[in-house]
Design a protein around this motif. Structure first.
Motif: not given
Length: 266
Positions: A33-37, A39-46, A78-83, A89-91
């Protein structure tokens, strides 16, 4: 991590501790999942946007990863994106930390924690001693998958699964050089037992009694159990040098001779 990101990391690691399935699978899936994220800055931003509802972000990661990972991994994501995170980058850094924690937990459950500590140190030594190999695994221009395949060829069947997984993730060099990241992973392993890692450099092999005596002396000094990683280096001539974190205790004969030489030279 500091501030709000540090608080969110605690929740992510708690989700790892609550995992009911294979923590080894959890670690591998989180690294994926880290590798996917990454490579997807737009998804990380959301996913790190504080104005977006947590339920919407959980729904998004479920949509993206739901068919590819297990329920434990989805819970951690889920816990990560709820934080709340200070930066995008911290995510992903937190998810990598969670993946390491999962691999360490798997090694602990399998009775392989001591092997993992020792093997991580040996892998670091092997890479450091081979300039060509060191350059490859440290080159951020080389795809992580290619470096992972190289490490698998070198290490598969020679180390535990957790060691290979952590070495492969370290080769991604997300937060520093391969050696620095692998060393940090080793600290995480040591922390599992609330003990310190000591690099011990000596001219000759230490016997079991000598190792026990040294480990006990260091434990008394630092107030915690100490795991010894011993390097035999004839260049030290005699004596011993111990490195724990940023502290170095150098009692080698080679250092004493060098000091004496400098004094004589004026």
């Amino acid at each position: 991590m500091r501030g709000i990101s540090a608080k969110s990391l605690v929740e992510v690691l708690a989700a790892v501790d609550a995992a009911t399935g294979s923590t080894s699978d959890l670690g591998a899936e989180l690294f994926g999942a880290v590798s996917v994220l990454d490579g997807a800055p737009a998804l990380r931003r959301v996913l790190t946007d504080p104005s977006t509802e947590a339920t919407a972000k959980v729904g998004l990661v479920t949509q993206v990863f739901g068919s590819k990972v297990g329920t434990d991994t989805l819970s951690v994501l889920g816990a990560a994106v709820s934080g709340r995170w200070s930066s995008m980058r911290d995510l992903t850094d937190a998810l990598e930390t969670a993946g390491v924690a999962a691999e360490v937990a798997a090694a602990d459950a399998g009775g392989e924690l001591d092997a993992l500590e020792t093997e991580l140190f040996e892998v670091e030594r092997i890479i450091r001693s081979d300039p060509d190999l060191r350059q490859v695994v440290s080159d951020r221009g080389i795809p992580a998958d290619a470096k992972g395949s190289l490490l698998a060829t070198l290490l598969d069947g020679k180390v535990t699964g957790a060691t290979l997984a952590l070495a492969t993730q370290a080769a991604a060099a997300r937060t520093g050089s391969f050696e620095k990241v692998l060393s940090n992973f080793g600290d995480t392993v040591a922390a599992r037992r609330n003990r310190l890692l000591a690099e011990v450099r000596v001219a000759h092999e230490l016997g079991e009694t000598e190792q026990t005596r040294l480990a006990k002396a260091l434990a008394n000094k630092y107030g915690r159990e100490v795991h010894l990683n011993i390097i035999v280096d004839p260049a030290v001539v005699g004596g011993i040098a111990v490195s724990i974190g940023d502290e170095v205790i150098d009692g080698t004969m080679s250092t004493r001779l060098e000091v004496a030489r400098r004094r004589l030279a004026g």
